[in-house]
Design a protein around this motif. Structure first.
Motif, PDB file in Angstrom:
ATOM      1  N   ASP A 235       0.844  -1.191   0.000  1.00 44.97           N
ATOM      2  CA  ASP A 235       0.000   0.000   0.000  1.00 44.97           C
ATOM      3  C   ASP A 235       0.884   1.246   0.000  1.00 44.97           C
ATOM      4  O   ASP A 235       1.694   1.434   0.919  1.00 44.97           O
ATOM      5  CB  ASP A 235      -0.894  -0.020   1.246  1.00 44.97           C
ATOM      6  N   ILE A 236       0.745   2.104  -0.995  1.00 45.51           N
ATOM      7  CA  ILE A 236       1.513   3.350  -1.097  1.00 45.51           C
ATOM      8  C   ILE A 236       0.557   4.482  -1.429  1.00 45.51           C
ATOM      9  O   ILE A 236      -0.117   4.456  -2.463  1.00 45.51           O
ATOM     10  CB  ILE A 236       2.601   3.278  -2.199  1.00 45.51           C
ATOM     11  N   ARG A 237       0.482   5.479  -0.556  1.00 45.81           N
ATOM     12  CA  ARG A 237      -0.335   6.670  -0.809  1.00 45.81           C
ATOM     13  C   ARG A 237       0.496   7.899  -0.488  1.00 45.81           C
ATOM     14  O   ARG A 237       0.924   8.111   0.650  1.00 45.81           O
ATOM     15  CB  ARG A 237      -1.602   6.630   0.053  1.00 45.81           C
ATOM     16  N   PHE A 238       0.724   8.730  -1.503  1.00 46.36           N
ATOM     17  CA  PHE A 238       1.600   9.891  -1.355  1.00 46.36           C
ATOM     18  C   PHE A 238       1.025  10.943  -0.413  1.00 46.36           C
ATOM     19  O   PHE A 238      -0.185  11.200  -0.396  1.00 46.36           O
ATOM     20  CB  PHE A 238       1.826  10.574  -2.711  1.00 46.36           C
ATOM     21  N   SER A 239       1.940  11.583   0.314  1.00 44.06           N
ATOM     22  CA  SER A 239       1.619  12.807   1.050  1.00 44.06           C
ATOM     23  C   SER A 239       2.195  14.021   0.317  1.00 44.06           C
ATOM     24  O   SER A 239       1.565  15.064   0.229  1.00 44.06           O
ATOM     25  CB  SER A 239       2.177  12.737   2.471  1.00 44.06           C
ATOM     26  N   SER A 240       3.421  13.868  -0.208  1.00 41.76           N
ATOM     27  CA  SER A 240       4.041  14.952  -0.979  1.00 41.76           C
ATOM     28  C   SER A 240       5.182  14.390  -1.807  1.00 41.76           C
ATOM     29  O   SER A 240       5.763  13.350  -1.474  1.00 41.76           O
ATOM     30  CB  SER A 240       4.562  16.058  -0.057  1.00 41.76           C
ATOM     31  N   LEU A 241       5.504  15.099  -2.886  1.00 39.49           N
ATOM     32  CA  LEU A 241       6.618  14.738  -3.755  1.00 39.49           C
ATOM     33  C   LEU A 241       7.360  16.022  -4.094  1.00 39.49           C
ATOM     34  O   LEU A 241       6.785  16.933  -4.705  1.00 39.49           O
ATOM     35  CB  LEU A 241       6.134  14.073  -5.051  1.00 39.49           C
ATOM     36  N   ASN A 242       8.611  16.111  -3.702  1.00 38.57           N
ATOM     37  CA  ASN A 242       9.408  17.306  -3.964  1.00 38.57           C
ATOM     38  C   ASN A 242      10.813  16.888  -4.370  1.00 38.57           C
ATOM     39  O   ASN A 242      11.539  16.258  -3.586  1.00 38.57           O
ATOM     40  CB  ASN A 242       9.449  18.203  -2.733  1.00 38.57           C
ATOM     41  N   ALA A 243      11.178  17.245  -5.589  1.00 42.25           N
ATOM     42  CA  ALA A 243      12.470  16.816  -6.116  1.00 42.25           C
ATOM     43  C   ALA A 243      12.941  17.786  -7.181  1.00 42.25           C
ATOM     44  O   ALA A 243      12.133  18.411  -7.871  1.00 42.25           O
ATOM     45  CB  ALA A 243      12.367  15.409  -6.699  1.00 42.25           C
ATOM     46  N   GLY A 244      14.258  17.890  -7.331  1.00 42.07           N
ATOM     47  CA  GLY A 244      14.834  18.699  -8.393  1.00 42.07           C
ATOM     48  C   GLY A 244      14.718  20.185  -8.152  1.00 42.07           C
ATOM     49  O   GLY A 244      13.905  20.649  -7.348  1.00 42.07           O
ATOM     50  N   GLN A 245      15.551  20.941  -8.871  1.00 41.28           N
ATOM     51  CA  GLN A 245      15.562  22.396  -8.732  1.00 41.28           C
ATOM     52  C   GLN A 245      15.402  23.123 -10.060  1.00 41.28           C
ATOM     53  O   GLN A 245      14.879  24.226 -10.093  1.00 41.28           O
ATOM     54  CB  GLN A 245      16.877  22.847  -8.065  1.00 41.28           C
ATOM     55  N   LYS A 246      15.841  22.499 -11.158  1.00 41.72           N
ATOM     56  CA  LYS A 246      15.785  23.157 -12.462  1.00 41.72           C
ATOM     57  C   LYS A 246      15.321  22.172 -13.521  1.00 41.72           C
ATOM     58  O   LYS A 246      15.718  21.005 -13.522  1.00 41.72           O
ATOM     59  CB  LYS A 246      17.168  23.706 -12.857  1.00 41.72           C
ATOM     60  N   ALA A 247      14.514  22.662 -14.455  1.00 40.53           N
ATOM     61  CA  ALA A 247      14.016  21.797 -15.524  1.00 40.53           C
ATOM     62  C   ALA A 247      15.140  21.289 -16.411  1.00 40.53           C
ATOM     63  O   ALA A 247      15.059  20.179 -16.946  1.00 40.53           O
ATOM     64  CB  ALA A 247      12.981  22.551 -16.355  1.00 40.53           C
ATOM     65  N   ASN A 248      16.198  22.090 -16.571  1.00 39.15           N
ATOM     66  CA  ASN A 248      17.281  21.704 -17.462  1.00 39.15           C
ATOM     67  C   ASN A 248      18.456  21.065 -16.741  1.00 39.15           C
ATOM     68  O   ASN A 248      19.554  20.980 -17.283  1.00 39.15           O
ATOM     69  CB  ASN A 248      17.761  22.908 -18.283  1.00 39.15           C
ATOM     70  N   ALA A 249      18.242  20.638 -15.502  1.00 39.62           N
ATOM     71  CA  ALA A 249      19.252  19.889 -14.759  1.00 39.62           C
ATOM     72  C   ALA A 249      18.686  18.521 -14.395  1.00 39.62           C
ATOM     73  O   ALA A 249      17.548  18.415 -13.922  1.00 39.62           O
ATOM     74  CB  ALA A 249      19.665  20.645 -13.492  1.00 39.62           C
ATOM     75  N   ILE A 250      19.467  17.462 -14.628  1.00 38.49           N
ATOM     76  CA  ILE A 250      19.028  16.123 -14.264  1.00 38.49           C
ATOM     77  C   ILE A 250      18.843  16.051 -12.756  1.00 38.49           C
ATOM     78  O   ILE A 250      19.714  16.466 -11.999  1.00 38.49           O
ATOM     79  CB  ILE A 250      20.060  15.081 -14.738  1.00 38.49           C
ATOM     80  N   CYS A 251      17.698  15.540 -12.326  1.00 38.74           N
ATOM     81  CA  CYS A 251      17.334  15.575 -10.906  1.00 38.74           C
ATOM     82  C   CYS A 251      18.272  14.698 -10.071  1.00 38.74           C
ATOM     83  O   CYS A 251      18.346  13.482 -10.269  1.00 38.74           O
ATOM     84  CB  CYS A 251      15.887  15.112 -10.745  1.00 38.74           C
ATOM     85  N   ARG A 252      18.976  15.315  -9.119  1.00 36.74           N
ATOM     86  CA  ARG A 252      19.968  14.613  -8.302  1.00 36.74           C
ATOM     87  C   ARG A 252      19.373  13.984  -7.054  1.00 36.74           C
ATOM     88  O   ARG A 252      19.886  12.998  -6.531  1.00 36.74           O
ATOM     89  CB  ARG A 252      21.088  15.571  -7.886  1.00 36.74           C
ATOM     90  N   ASP A 253      18.326  14.580  -6.492  1.00 37.47           N
ATOM     91  CA  ASP A 253      17.763  14.059  -5.243  1.00 37.47           C
ATOM     92  C   ASP A 253      16.304  14.477  -5.116  1.00 37.47           C
ATOM     93  O   ASP A 253      15.847  15.409  -5.785  1.00 37.47           O
ATOM     94  CB  ASP A 253      18.564  14.533  -4.023  1.00 37.47           C
ATOM     95  N   GLY A 254      15.592  13.763  -4.268  1.00 34.80           N
ATOM     96  CA  GLY A 254      14.187  14.079  -4.073  1.00 34.80           C
ATOM     97  C   GLY A 254      13.640  13.415  -2.826  1.00 34.80           C
ATOM     98  O   GLY A 254      14.100  12.339  -2.417  1.00 34.80           O
ATOM     99  N   LEU A 255      12.654  14.067  -2.216  1.00 34.71           N
ATOM    100  CA  LEU A 255      11.999  13.558  -1.017  1.00 34.71           C
ATOM    101  C   LEU A 255      10.557  13.203  -1.357  1.00 34.71           C
ATOM    102  O   LEU A 255       9.786  14.056  -1.800  1.00 34.71           O
ATOM    103  CB  LEU A 255      12.040  14.610   0.100  1.00 34.71           C
ATOM    104  N   PHE A 256      10.217  11.944  -1.123  1.00 34.11           N
ATOM    105  CA  PHE A 256       8.893  11.431  -1.461  1.00 34.11           C
ATOM    106  C   PHE A 256       8.278  10.878  -0.175  1.00 34.11           C
ATOM    107  O   PHE A 256       8.767   9.885   0.376  1.00 34.11           O
ATOM    108  CB  PHE A 256       8.997  10.342  -2.523  1.00 34.11           C
ATOM    109  N   THR A 257       7.246  11.538   0.339  1.00 34.92           N
ATOM    110  CA  THR A 257       6.621  11.080   1.584  1.00 34.92           C
ATOM    111  C   THR A 257       5.313  10.372   1.264  1.00 34.92           C
ATOM    112  O   THR A 257       4.579  10.762   0.357  1.00 34.92           O
ATOM    113  CB  THR A 257       6.370  12.269   2.537  1.00 34.92           C
ATOM    114  N   PHE A 258       5.060   9.325   2.020  1.00 35.58           N
ATOM    115  CA  PHE A 258       3.846   8.538   1.770  1.00 35.58           C
ATOM    116  C   PHE A 258       3.408   7.847   3.058  1.00 35.58           C
ATOM    117  O   PHE A 258       4.123   7.834   4.060  1.00 35.58           O
ATOM    118  CB  PHE A 258       4.087   7.515   0.659  1.00 35.58           C
ATOM    119  N   GLN A 259       2.209   7.278   3.009  1.00 33.47           N
ATOM    120  CA  GLN A 259       1.706   6.465   4.107  1.00 33.47           C
ATOM    121  C   GLN A 259       1.383   5.073   3.587  1.00 33.47           C
ATOM    122  O   GLN A 259       1.144   4.871   2.384  1.00 33.47           O
ATOM    123  CB  GLN A 259       0.449   7.095   4.721  1.00 33.47           C
TER     124      GLN A 259
END
Length: 468
Positions: A235-259
């Motif tokens: 069971d995965i239900r997101f609380s928030s998804l926040n990752a990356g800083q620029k559209a033209n930069a490959i995303c290096r890290d991200g925080l994905f919270t879920f319950q």
């Protein structure tokens, strides 16, 4: 005492100038023109052009346009407190390179600004009339170059200073379009076990230059891992998804919270196994993750749609060139993911030299998004620059480079976006070459500038202008 080109670059580093916030640097450049009694113009968006009249004996020679952008990509390490809107960059020299502490350096394209200012302030060399164009917002919207007054520019020979490898000149560049994928979010209260899933340690990089290297993307990796969880009954239900800083930069890290209502130990063990698999796919990157428990709160209804889209959305190089070995001609980057009170948004950047390829990939993403109830909004489209086999300016550049260094100048396409695309469209007869010093790992906090090559490029242009 006259400032040299490195002095000018260091001054630029002391003035905040992230993309969209170039006003302070623009003020400095305008004041420079006034102090040196040079004619100039500045438009409402912030573009500036400065003119320097030809030296005696060169008035009948064709004018030359030199061009670069003022803005920089503002990326920083997660533990950095740097404020790009107010703080000067903390720069230091090491082993012949200039670095910034835990942030991007902005050599892309601060070196262009520094070279043009150094040339404009120097009266010791021969040259035709110079038109030095400083644009804004190249790294984000390309709005700067599209707002340049055509009447500012009389030259039909152009040196773009947005290159990043000595001894190479770009012969084409990609066009692109940004897509915003949006899911309207309905948050509901939940009291199940909460988790913070943090994907980190990836190299990132310029989504045009580094996309061919097969680098990992934190958004894509998280999507694949969490999709595997769903497929195996967790069971995965997101609380928030926040990752990356620029559209033209490959995303290096991200925080994905879920319950989740699933067994804690089994879920943690499964995610660990999937992340170990992902690490094996990127052996040259220090990919890592943390999975921590947190208090419950709110979750987003229908999180499954987001997870499925992230897992299925294309990422990376979609097509390679038939003519240049291992050169991408179509790609897609997952750049930024943000959660607000009303929606979750994912920003993609698609690139291609070919408008048909680009349209087909946009359609593919739109079709996929529609299957999961997500909306797609295109924006910030910009033009590619096509190869000109008959460029006389490039011929002159190759001859001068060979004479100066006894080496052959390399002609290479770029999958990055350059302002040459727009200028070549509004001035079809514009003859264009690109050059620049060695700038490594641009668009990342590991960015560095090889100092000797900054002097090398400056000195080469200074000498070459007398031959044009």
């Amino acid at each position: 005492m006259t400032k040299d080109v490195l002095d000018y670059f260091k001054t630029i580093c002391s003035i905040p100038h992230p993309s969209g916030h170039e006003e302070l640097l623009g003020n400095y450049i305008e004041e420079f023109a006034q102090n040196h009694e040079l004619d100039y113009a500045r438009n409402e968006i912030g573009d500036i052009i400065i003119y320097k009249e030809a030296t005696p004996g060169y008035a009948d020679y064709a004018p030359i346009l030199l061009q670069g952008h003022m803005d920089m990509v503002a990326e920083k390490d997660a533990d950095s407190n740097h404020d790009f809107l107010t703080d000067p960059l903390e720069i230091y020299e090491e082993d012949g390179y200039l670095h910034a502490t835990k942030t991007t350096l902005g050599a892309d394209d601060g070196v262009a600004v520094a070279i043009m200012l150094a040339l404009l302030s120097d009266n010791s060399f021969k040259h035709p009339r110079l038109e030095c164009l400083f644009t804004v917002q190249e790294e984000t919207t390309m709005d700067g170059i599209t707002h340049v007054d055509k009447d500012w520019i009389h030259a039909r020979k152009m040196i773009s200073l947005d290159g990043d490898v000595v001894g190479e000149t770009n012969v084409s560049s990609a066009g692109g379009v940004q897509l915003t994928i949006r899911k309207n979010a309905t948050f509901v209260e939940s009291h199940d076990q909460g988790y913070k899933f943090y994907v980190k340690g990836l190299l990132g990089g310029h989504s045009g230059d580094a996309i061919k290297d097969g680098r990992g993307n934190a958004i894509k990796i998280a999507g694949l891992v969490l999709k595997a969880c769903l497929d195996n009954g967790f069971d995965i239900r997101f609380s928030s998804l926040n990752a990356g800083q620029k559209a033209n930069a490959i995303c290096r890290d991200g925080l994905f919270t879920f319950q989740s209502t699933s067994n804690k130990e089994e879920l943690k063990a499964f995610i660990h196994e999937r992340m170990e698999e992902q690490k094996a796919l990127y052996p040259l990157e220090p990919l890592d993750y943390t999975l921590e428990e947190e208090q419950s709160g709110h979750v987003i209804l229908d999180s499954d749609a987001l997870i499925h889209f992230l897992a299925l959305c294309p990422y990376g190089v979609e097509k390679y060139s038939y003519y240049f070995n291992h050169f991408p001609v179509l790609s897609l980057n997952l750049g930024i993911m943000e959660t607000t009170e009303k929606a979750v948004e994912l920003i993609l950047l698609l690139r291609s030299e070919n408008e048909i390829n680009l349209k087909l990939l946009v359609n593919e993403v739109e079709t996929l998004a529609s299957l999961f109830g997500l909306s797609v909004t295109p924006s910030d489209e910009y033009y590619g620059w096509s190869y000109d086999p008959d460029s006389q300016l490039r011929k002159s550049y190759k001859e001068a480079y060979k004479k100066a260094y006894d080496k052959e100048l390399k002609e290479v396409p770029t999958h990055g976006g350059l302002e040459t695309g727009y200028l070549s469209r509004i001035f079809p007869d514009m003859d264009i070459v690109t050059m620049g010093p060695n700038c490594i790992d641009i668009h990342t906090p590991q960015e560095k500038l090889e100092i000797k090559t900054l002097y090398e490029v400056h000195d080469f242009i200074k000498n070459w202008l007398g031959e044009l």
